[in-house]
Design an enzyme around this catalytic site. Structure first.
Site, PDB file in Angstrom:
ATOM      1  N   GLU A  52       2.190  -0.788  -0.365  1.00  0.00           N
ATOM      2  CA  GLU A  52       1.138   0.227  -0.548  1.00  0.00           C
ATOM      3  C   GLU A  52      -0.223  -0.322  -0.113  1.00  0.00           C
ATOM      4  O   GLU A  52      -1.148  -0.469  -0.923  1.00  0.00           O
ATOM      5  CB  GLU A  52       1.105   0.702  -2.001  1.00  0.00           C
ATOM      6  CG  GLU A  52       2.400   1.387  -2.405  1.00  0.00           C
ATOM      7  CD  GLU A  52       2.358   2.051  -3.778  1.00  0.00           C
ATOM      8  OE1 GLU A  52       1.595   1.602  -4.631  1.00  0.00           O
ATOM      9  OE2 GLU A  52       3.105   3.018  -3.987  1.00  0.00           O
ATOM     10  N   GLU A 110      10.348   3.787  -2.241  1.00  0.00           N
ATOM     11  CA  GLU A 110      10.069   4.031  -3.662  1.00  0.00           C
ATOM     12  C   GLU A 110      10.042   5.519  -3.922  1.00  0.00           C
ATOM     13  O   GLU A 110       9.403   6.273  -3.187  1.00  0.00           O
ATOM     14  CB  GLU A 110       8.708   3.477  -4.083  1.00  0.00           C
ATOM     15  CG  GLU A 110       8.671   2.001  -4.306  1.00  0.00           C
ATOM     16  CD  GLU A 110       7.337   1.538  -4.874  1.00  0.00           C
ATOM     17  OE1 GLU A 110       6.770   2.256  -5.717  1.00  0.00           O
ATOM     18  OE2 GLU A 110       6.888   0.467  -4.467  1.00  0.00           O
TER      19      GLU A 110
HETATM   20  C1  BG6 Z   1       4.081   2.127  -6.837  1.00  0.00           C
HETATM   21  C2  BG6 Z   1       4.137   0.634  -6.846  1.00  0.00           C
HETATM   22  O1  BG6 Z   1       2.766   2.548  -6.706  1.00  0.00           O
HETATM   23  O2  BG6 Z   1       4.467   2.822  -7.966  1.00  0.00           O
HETATM   24  C3  BG6 Z   1       5.088   0.033  -7.863  1.00  0.00           C
HETATM   25  O3  BG6 Z   1       4.427   0.115  -5.578  1.00  0.00           O
HETATM   26  C4  BG6 Z   1       4.992   0.829  -9.139  1.00  0.00           C
HETATM   27  O4  BG6 Z   1       4.788  -1.321  -8.014  1.00  0.00           O
HETATM   28  C5  BG6 Z   1       5.389   2.267  -8.865  1.00  0.00           C
HETATM   29  O5  BG6 Z   1       5.704   0.290 -10.201  1.00  0.00           O
HETATM   30  C6  BG6 Z   1       5.404   3.167 -10.085  1.00  0.00           C
HETATM   31  O6  BG6 Z   1       4.185   3.065 -10.765  1.00  0.00           O
HETATM   32  P1  BG6 Z   1       4.142   2.728 -12.308  1.00  0.00           P
HETATM   33  O7  BG6 Z   1       2.722   2.577 -12.628  1.00  0.00           O
HETATM   34  O8  BG6 Z   1       4.791   3.885 -12.972  1.00  0.00           O
HETATM   35  O9  BG6 Z   1       4.910   1.477 -12.483  1.00  0.00           O
END
Ligand code: BG6
Length: 489
Positions: A191, A385
Site C-alpha cells: 500500500e 488483500e
Molecule cells: C491493509 C493493510 O490496509 O488493510 C493490512 O495492508 C491491514 O496490513 C488490512 O491489516 C486491514 O486493516 P486492519 O486495520 O483491519 O487490520
C-alpha cells in the site's frame, strides 16, 4: 450446461504481514521496527484512528520502546515465527496455491544499515519457503509492509532521506539473491499510498516539531519509487522469471450525485489514489502531477537520472487491496454521515451496508475497480488483500460459524469472476489475514479476518492455538472446485 469456473492456474490463497503475524519481535536477532511502537486502540476508539495518521516524533518512539505499561500487540502478533510449520500445513489443507507474507526487514538488517545481514533471519525465511515448497505453495513476498527498522526512523529520519534508497536496495538485493529460486512473485511496498495518510507507517518519517509536510511525504514516496524500480531491475537481472508487482490500497470512489462538479471531484480523488500506480506501472509521473503539486505546495527534489530509472524499470503487474469504496462530493457541507475505512474516512454510501468496524461493503465496487485498473494499465492484476474484519464467537464445542465472512467473500468472488468475463486479466486472490492476526489500524486481535482462528485476545492472553472456522471448509471447497461451488449455486 457449462460449469462456471476461474481460469486454470488462478492463484488462490491468503495474505499476511510479518509485523502483524510473526511476533518474536526481539528473537532471532531481529531489531525493533516501526510497527513495534504501535499501541493497541481501545474498542471505544475503534472508529477514531486519528493517532494512526498523527506525525511521529523521536520522543514518542523512544517512549514506546522503553514503555513497560502499554500494550504493543504487533510485538507478539499471532506467533507465526514459532508456528509457521503448522500454519503452512493448514494452508496446504485448504489447498492454497499461494501464500502472501512479508519479510521483516529488521530480521535481516536489525538496524537497517548493518554491514552484514543477520543469518538467523535469512535462515528463518528459508525454512518458511521450504515449508511452502513441500506443499507446492508459491510464496508471494512483500519486501516492506509497515515494518521499517526503527534505526532508519531514528538515525535517518525515514524515507525522506535519500540515503534510505541505498539501504533498501541492499536489503532487497540480499533477499532476492538468497531466495531467487524459491520465490517467483514479489511486491516492493505494501500500500505505497499509505504515505499520504501516515508518513510514519508508510515511510518511517520522524517529525522534529510535531508537524509533517506534504512535501516530505511525497519526497519520501519518490524515494520509494526509485528504490522499487532498482529492486525490480535487480530481480530481473538475477532471475528473468521473477515477477515484481506494486501494491496500492485501492480506493474506488463514486461521484455523490450526477452534478458535474461531483464528477470532477471524483476524478480528482481518483488521481490522488492512482498517482502511485500511474508512476509505478507506467514508469512516469502522470500529467496531473504538476497542478496537484502546485496547488498543494508540494516540492519534490528529483536527481538526474531518476526519471530514466522509473521509465526503464516499471513493475510487471499491479496488486492491490480492496475493502471498500468511497464517495466524492464537491461541497462536503451538502454531504451526509461519514464512515470509517482502512485509514481513510469518507462519506457513507446509503446503498451499502457496513462491517462491525464501519467499513462499507461493496462487492460490485470490486468489479468496477478491476475494470478501471485494467482499462487504464493493461497489465495483469492481483487482488492481494480483501476480507471482512469481524468479531467471531467460539461455541462451546470449539466451532466458529462465521457465515457473515463466507457471505462477504462469496459476494466478492462472484464479482471477480464477472470482471474476468469482462476481459480483465486477474492473476489471483489472496484473502487478508487467512490466519487471525493483529489489526494494522487498531492493533486489536478481536478484529478477525481468518479462516483459521487464533486463541488470543487483545492483551495477548491465550494459548495461541489454531482452529478451523466454518469459512476454512468453505474456502477449501472454493479452491478445490476453482470457484465452481460459488459460481454455480
Ligand atoms: C491493509 C493493510 O490496509 O488493510 C493490512 O495492508 C491491514 O496490513 C488490512 O491489516 C486491514 O486493516 P486492519 O486495520 O483491519 O487490520
Amino acid at each position: 450446461m457449462t460449469v462456471k469456473q476461474f481460469p486454470k492456474g488462478f492463484l488462490w490463497g491468503g495474505a499476511t504481514a510479518a509485523n502483524q503475524f510473526e511476533g518474536a519481535w526481539n528473537e532471532g536477532g531481529r531489531g525493533p521496527a516501526t510497527s513495534d511502537t504501535a499501541v493497541a486502540v481501545k474498542p471505544e476508539d475503534r472508529k477514531n484512528i486519528e493517532d494512526f495518521s498523527a506525525p511521529m516524533t523521536r520522543e514518542k518512539i523512544e517512549f514506546a520502546l522503553n514503555d513497560k505499561e502499554g500494550l504493543y500487540p504487533k510485538r507478539w502478533g499471532s506467533d507465526f515465527y514459532h508456528r509457521y510449520q503448522e500454519d503452512i500445513a493448514l494452508y496446504a489443507e485448504m489447498g492454497f496455491k499461494t501464500f502472501r507474507l512479508s519479510i521483516a526487514w529488521s530480521r535481516i538488517f536489525p538496524n537497517g544499515d548493518d554491514a552484514q545481514p543477520n543469518e538467523e533471519g535469512l535462515q528463518f525465511y528459508d525454512n518458511v519457503f521450504d515449508a511452502c515448497a513441500k506443499y507446492g505453495i508459491e510464496p508471494l513476498v512483500t519486501l516492506s509492509h509497515y515494518e521499517t527498522p526503527i534505526g532508519i526512523a531514528l538515525n535517518y529520519g525515514g524515507w525522506k532521506n535519500r540515503q534510505v534508497i541505498d539501504l533498501f536496495v541492499k536489503y532487497a538485493e540480499t533477499v532476492l539473491t538468497r531466495y531467487k529460486d524459491k520465490v517467483k512473485y514479489w511486491l516492493t511496498f505494501n500500500e505505497i499510498n499509505i504515505m499520504g495518510i501516515s508518513g510514519y507507517v508508510g515511510g518511517a518519517l520522524v517529525s522534529e516539531d510535531g508537524t509533517q509536510s506534504l512535501s516530505e511525504m511525497y519526497q519520501a514516496v519518490h524515494h520509494q519509487f526509485i528504490a522499487s524500480s532498482l529492486a525490480t531491475k535487480f530481480a530481473h537481472e538475477i532471475n528473468p522469471g521473477i515477477k515484481v508487482g506494486m501494491m496500492l490500497a485501492r480506493m474506488q470512489s463514486y461521484p455523490a450525485t450526477p452534478n458535474p462538479a461531483d464528477v470532477m471531484e471524483e476524478i480528482k480523488k481518483d488521481h490522488e489514489n492512482l498517482f502511485f500506480s500511474d508512476v509505478q506501472v507506467r514508469g512516469k509521473y502522470p500529467a496531473y502531477t504538476k497542478r496537484f503539486f502546485k496547488e498543494n505546495n508540494i516540492e519534490v527534489t528529483f536527481e538526474e537520472g531518476d526519471l530514466d530509472i522509473l521509465a526503464q524499470y516499471p513493475v510487471d503487474f499491479m496488486s492491490f487491496s480492496y475493502y471498500m469504496s468511497s464517495i466524492a462530493r464537491h461541497n462536503p457541507e451538502e454531504g451526509g454521515e461519514s464512515t470509517a475505512g482502512n485509514f481513510l474516512l469518507g462519506e457513507s454510501n446509503p446503498y451499502l451496508a457496513a462491517s462491525d468496524w464501519g467499513w462499507q461493503i461493496d462487492p460490485i465496487g470490486l468489479r468496477v475497480t478491476l475494470n478501471n485498473l485494467y482499462d487504464r494499465y493493461e497489465v495483469p492484476l492481483f487482488i492481494v488483500e480483501n476480507g471482512l474484519g469481524a468479531l467471531d464467537q467460539v461455541e462451546e464445542d470449539g466451532s466458529i460459524h462465521d457465515t457473515y465472512r463466507i457471505d462477504y467473500l462469496k459476494a466478492h468472488i462472484e464479482q471477480m469472476y464477472e470482471a474476468i468475463e469482462d476481459g480483465v486479466e486477474l492473476m489471483g486472490y489472496t484473502s487478508w489475514g487467512c490466519t487471525d492476526l493483529v489489526s494494522a489500524s487498531t492493533s486489536e486481535m478481536s478484529k478477525r479476518y481468518g479462516f483459521v482462528y487464533v486463541d488470543a485476545d487483545d492483551e495477548g492472553n491465550g494459548s495461541f492455538d489454531r482452529s478451523r472456522k466454518d469459512s476454512f471448509f468453505w474456502y477449501k471447497e472454493v479452491i478445490e472446485t476453482n470457484g465452481a461451488n460459488v459460481l454455480n449455486e
